[in-house]
Scaffold this active site. Structure first.
Site, PDB file in Angstrom:
ATOM      1  CE1 TYR A 178     -33.692  32.107   6.012  1.00 19.14           C
ATOM      2  CE2 TYR A 178     -32.849  30.886   7.291  1.00 19.14           C
ATOM      3  CZ  TYR A 178     -33.039  31.738   6.716  1.00 19.14           C
ATOM      4  OH  TYR A 178     -32.065  33.257   6.924  1.00 19.14           O
ATOM      5  CG  HIS A 186     -27.702  28.406   6.426  1.00 14.99           C
ATOM      6  ND1 HIS A 186     -29.875  27.991   6.540  1.00 14.99           N
ATOM      7  CD2 HIS A 186     -28.632  29.711   6.919  1.00 14.99           C
ATOM      8  CE1 HIS A 186     -30.235  28.643   5.967  1.00 14.99           C
ATOM      9  NE2 HIS A 186     -29.246  29.950   6.104  1.00 14.99           N
TER      10      HIS A 186
END
Length: 181
Positions: free
Chosen positions: A159, A150
């Site tokens: 997440y 990311h």
């Protein structure tokens, strides 16, 4: 009201049931690799022998990256021992994973159904499960950000959807850890 996840990761019991429901090498290869690496579906489907650094025991993938997903972001992911063994066995005979993304999705769904998991289980849910398990094992969010590929920490935080029960358990474990006699 129950906690609402964006994507609900599997809990420890569901992970164990999923792993134990694998009947073939192919199912183990898919389930265990996705659970232990956090690879995106497209990254796993496009893996080749050339992506494996055997001596360093890691996988190098070129994920999303750049405008319109040009696969320009290089990411290095360590292999767990069980994934290393699966990769060695698979790539001894094959140059590629040899499965389409849709085939991988079907395998995940079939194994989840066999395991009796009622909530939706997809390769992306296994990616979320990997992230939550990393946090439970004490891996920092910054390291997790790198492992997941990311650009922004805010994406990684999506997440980290621990349930309130997980958060309370961690708080109590950490809070009382230093004061036990």
């Amino acid at each position: 009201m129950a906690y609402q996840y964006k994507r609900e990761p599997l809990n420890d019991d569901e992970v164990n049931r999923l792993v134990n429901a694998c009947q073939t090498f192919r199912e183990k290869f898919v389930i265990w690799t996705l659970l232990d690496t956090g690879l995106r579906l497209s990254e796993f489907a496009s893996l080749t022998k050339d992506n494996i650094q055997w001596q360093e025991r890691r996988i190098v993938v070129y994920g999303k990256g750049g405008p319109y997903g040009k696969r320009s972001k290089r990411r290095v992911i360590p292999m767990t021992e069980r994934v290393r063994r699966l990769m060695e066995y698979h790539f001894a005979e094959n140059d590629t994973v040899g499965m389409s993304p849709r085939t991988i999705e079907r395998i995940v769904k079939r194994v989840a159904n066999r395991a009796g998991i009622s909530k939706p289980v997809t390769p992306h849910v296994l990616r979320h499960t990997f992230a939550v398990n990393c946090i439970k094992k004490g891996i920092s969010t910054r390291t997790l950000q790198i492992l997941l590929g990311h650009d922004r920490l805010t994406t990684t935080e999506l997440y980290l959807n621990l349930s309130p029960e997980d958060a309370i358990r961690e708080f109590l474990d950490k809070w009382y850890q230093g004061s036990r006699v």
